[in-house]
Design an enzyme around this catalytic site. Structure first.
Site, PDB file in Angstrom:
ATOM      1  N   LYS A 101       1.485   0.569   1.162  1.00  0.00           N
ATOM      2  CA  LYS A 101       1.974   1.421   2.249  1.00  0.00           C
ATOM      3  C   LYS A 101       3.501   1.386   2.259  1.00  0.00           C
ATOM      4  O   LYS A 101       4.137   0.540   1.630  1.00  0.00           O
ATOM      5  CB  LYS A 101       1.469   0.924   3.614  1.00  0.00           C
ATOM      6  CG  LYS A 101      -0.041   1.014   3.825  1.00  0.00           C
ATOM      7  CD  LYS A 101      -0.516   2.433   3.992  1.00  0.00           C
ATOM      8  CE  LYS A 101      -2.012   2.488   4.306  1.00  0.00           C
ATOM      9  NZ  LYS A 101      -2.835   2.082   3.152  1.00  0.00           N
ATOM     10  N   SER A 117      -4.239   7.376   0.734  1.00  0.00           N
ATOM     11  CA  SER A 117      -3.302   7.314   1.858  1.00  0.00           C
ATOM     12  C   SER A 117      -1.850   7.512   1.439  1.00  0.00           C
ATOM     13  O   SER A 117      -0.976   7.653   2.293  1.00  0.00           O
ATOM     14  CB  SER A 117      -3.434   5.977   2.597  1.00  0.00           C
ATOM     15  OG  SER A 117      -2.918   4.915   1.824  1.00  0.00           O
TER      16      SER A 117
END
EC number: 3.4.21.88
Length: 212
Positions: free
Chosen positions: A171, A133
């Protein structure tokens, strides 16, 4: 009187080390004076010169400001700071994908601290990355991220965050009006929206075992 004089010199030495570690360059004479309670620049220069003579400081006016004054290994030992290279504990796995229970309390292995991160010795840990990601910023599946422990983050920081289920993920962090957004760096993935989030630390480095 000699004890007081020595104590003031150590205060100067300690402030130079702390300021250089935090900012990447030594403090000005005025900043030193404000920190240790001295108003005379000549007195401060005197302390610096004596610290140089004792071998606690290295001064070289020909170098850029960032290295014009440096605390030597002997100076660090005088401050009680170990000059032995530290180790970063590897505390398990973190996902660059869907959050999973990942962060362990005990280290599984250790890595030497890079020279440019030595000032954070004791505040670092590493995690193995699983998932893709964060590929847009070069964090790949199988990499290890170096994380500085901290509980807060600024918008845009790349963090290791944990949700209410104690699931951790790496993230990009954003604090928005009524929620937190954990943004992937992968155009095919949606952000994670949370009402509550715990920051374990900020990603400040990356290690890769091999280049393919």
């Amino acid at each position: 009187m000699a004890i007081t004089q020595e104590s003031k010199q150590i205060q100067v030495l300690r402030f130079i080390h702390e300021a250089q570690s935090e900012n990447g360059y030594p403090p000005t004479v005025r900043e030193i004076g404000e920190a240790v309670g001295l108003s005379s620049s000549s007195t401060i220069h005197g302390h610096i010169e004596r610290l140089v003579k004792k071998g606690y400081l290295l001064k070289d006016a020909s170098k850029p400001r960032a290295r014009a004054i440096e605390v030597t290994d002997i100076g660090l030992e005088m401050l009680g700071i170990s000059t032995t290279p530290g180790k970063i504990p590897v505390l398990g796995m973190v996902t660059a994908g869907t959050p999973i229970l990942a962060v362990e309390e005990e280290a599984t292995e250790f890595f030497p601290i890079p020279d440019n991160l030595m000032q954070f010795d004791g505040d670092l840990f590493m995690l193995n990355v699983h998932g893709d990601s964060m590929v847009n910023i070069g964090i790949l599946d199988g990499d290890k991220v170096i994380v500085r422990k901290q509980e807060n983050a600024d918008n845009g920081d790349v963090v290791v965050a944990m949700n209410d289920n104690n699931e951790a993920t790496v993230k990009r962090f954003f604090r928005e009006a009524d929620h937190y957004r954990l943004q992937p760096e992968n155009n095919s993935m949606a952000p994670i929206i949370l009402q509550k989030v715990s920051i374990l630390g900020k990603v400040i480095g990356l290690y890769r075992d091999a280049i393919y």
